[in-house]
Design an enzyme around this catalytic site. Structure first.
Site, mmCIF file in Angstrom:
data_model
loop_
_atom_site.group_PDB
_atom_site.id
_atom_site.type_symbol
_atom_site.label_atom_id
_atom_site.label_comp_id
_atom_site.label_asym_id
_atom_site.label_seq_id
_atom_site.Cartn_x
_atom_site.Cartn_y
_atom_site.Cartn_z
ATOM 1 N N GLY A 97 0.800 -1.229 0.000
ATOM 2 C CA GLY A 97 0.000 0.000 0.000
ATOM 3 C C GLY A 97 0.826 1.269 0.000
ATOM 4 O O GLY A 97 0.303 2.361 0.223
ATOM 5 N N ASP A 142 4.799 -1.110 -14.046
ATOM 6 C CA ASP A 142 5.155 -1.831 -12.824
ATOM 7 C C ASP A 142 5.543 -3.282 -13.114
ATOM 8 O O ASP A 142 6.597 -3.761 -12.685
ATOM 9 C CB ASP A 142 3.988 -1.800 -11.823
ATOM 10 C CG ASP A 142 3.535 -0.385 -11.513
ATOM 11 O OD1 ASP A 142 4.287 0.551 -11.822
ATOM 12 O OD2 ASP A 142 2.430 -0.218 -10.980
HETATM 13 C C1 GLA Z 1 0.678 3.321 -11.054
HETATM 14 C C2 GLA Z 1 0.354 2.429 -12.248
HETATM 15 C C3 GLA Z 1 1.416 2.575 -13.335
HETATM 16 C C4 GLA Z 1 1.659 4.038 -13.676
HETATM 17 C C5 GLA Z 1 1.854 4.880 -12.419
HETATM 18 C C6 GLA Z 1 1.937 6.368 -12.709
HETATM 19 O O1 GLA Z 1 1.850 2.873 -10.435
HETATM 20 O O2 GLA Z 1 0.285 1.078 -11.836
HETATM 21 O O3 GLA Z 1 1.045 1.827 -14.469
HETATM 22 O O4 GLA Z 1 0.607 4.553 -14.470
HETATM 23 O O5 GLA Z 1 0.819 4.672 -11.481
HETATM 24 O O6 GLA Z 1 3.080 6.658 -13.428
#
Ligand code: GLA
Length: 340
Positions: A97, A142
């Site tokens: 989180g 990510d």
């Molecule tokens: C979150 C989302 C990513 C990206 C970021 C902002 O982490 O999971 O895919 O969009 O926000 O950069």
């Protein structure tokens, strides 16, 4: 019985925020906090999952949503279309989180423990699990970072065609992540609203994404302007880092923060204060909010010698400090000491 053990890191984004779902550029690195999955394959079609004392059992023939952490595992398992079940034991040191991708880390560690798909496909499958099964419309950054990052490097990813390059992080600098503990309230609705605004702006300009917009076209559209200037900062930042120019890189981090605050409006006051306090310490090249925003963490690039002082400045504001090493993406593991 066949047992496979893999660990996937968390990630922190150095530059390129809210650009991935606009087909732009991102520059994250993996961090040395891990989700480790030990998978023992079974003969039947049952999945048994144990994660730090919590449990889940389901059959491959009917994978349903639970609206809990279990869905990250279930979503991946469903998309893998496994023939046989498995027992999974999960341990994690990725803070949950905080915006350090504990969920992508879990998805990728589970996927790798059950499949030999190539890295790019594995990352895309994990993203689909999150988009389609969990129901969060996140971009590819990510899962891609958690899968394909390299130790000592940041990962420059072109989110349009998924080409990427590893950019070495210069010697003698450290990545310091400070968790503000401001809950990422509004994160989901705010994220979706920003994403929709970008898509609408691109449509109005007759473009398939803001990736192709020029500054002139978005001059008077703050949200879209952030995306266009952030893409430019990310490419310039990657070049600066490659040249060992941390001063320029730090300035670009600071500019990214200002753009996220003033144009994209995802920086709550406490995060602005935290970024300013860490930035003010001598030896800190730059600080910015990182991840989706609305709360969560800052990331700073600092000289090794300044790590302690930057940490103290953040702790004085109630933050928890993680000094991080840029780490490898998912690997058979653990290489280091076993996780508890
Ligand atoms: C979150 C989302 C990513 C990206 C970021 C902002 O982490 O999971 O895919 O969009 O926000 O950069």
């Amino acid at each position: 019985m066949c047992t496979r053990r893999y660990r996937a890191p968390g990630r922190v984004n150095l530059l390129g925020e809210h650009t991935d779902y606009n087909q732009g550029f991102v520059l994250p690195c993996a961090i040395d906090r891990y989700t480790e999955v030990t998978a023992t394959l079974r003969r039947d079609r049952t999945m048994r999952v144990e994660s730090d004392g919590e449990h889940d059992t389901f059959t491959l023939d009917a994978v349903r949503r639970t609206r809990s952490w279990r869905d990250y595992v279930r979503g991946v398992v469903q998309l893998l279309e496994l023939e046989h079940g498995a027992s999974l034991r999960i341990r994690s040191t990725v803070p949950r989180g905080a915006g350090l991708s504990s969920s992508a880390s879990l998805e990728v560690a589970v996927a790798r423990s059950l499949s030999d798909l190539p890295g790019e496909e594995l990352a895309l499958l994990a993203q689909r699990a999150e988009n389609e099964f969990v129901g969060v419309q996140s971009g590819i950054m990510d899962q891609f970072a958690v899968t394909l990052a390299r130790a000592g490097h940041a990962l420059l990813l072109d989110c349009r065609d998924l080409t990427y390059r590893h950019i070495p992080i210069p010697e003698g600098v450290a990545i310091v992540v400070c968790d503000s503990h401001v809950k990422r309230r509004l994160a989901e609705s705010g994220y979706n609203e920003r994403r929709a605004a970008c898509e609408a702006a691109a449509r109005r300009l007759g473009l398939s994404s803001l990736r192709d917009a020029t500054f002139e076209q978005v001059r008077d559209l703050p949200r879209a302007r952030h995306v266009v200037t952030e893409n430019e900062r990310t490419l310039r930042g990657a070049a600066a880092l490659e040249a060992g120019d941390c001063v320029t890189f730090g300035e670009l981090m600071n500019a990214s923060h200002a753009s996220l605050r003033d144009d994209y409006e995802v920086v709550p006051p406490a995060l602005d204060e935290l970024a300013a306090a860490t930035r003010a310490v001598e030896g800190c090249y730059g600080s910015r909010i990182t991840g989706a925003g609305f709360g969560g963490c800052t990331v700073s690039l600092v000289t090794d010698a300044a790590v302690e002082q930057v940490g103290a400045a953040a702790e004085a504001l109630g933050a928890t400090v993680y000094a991080c090493q840029a780490s490898d993406g998912v690997r058979a593991g653990p290489a280091g000491p076993a996780l508890r």
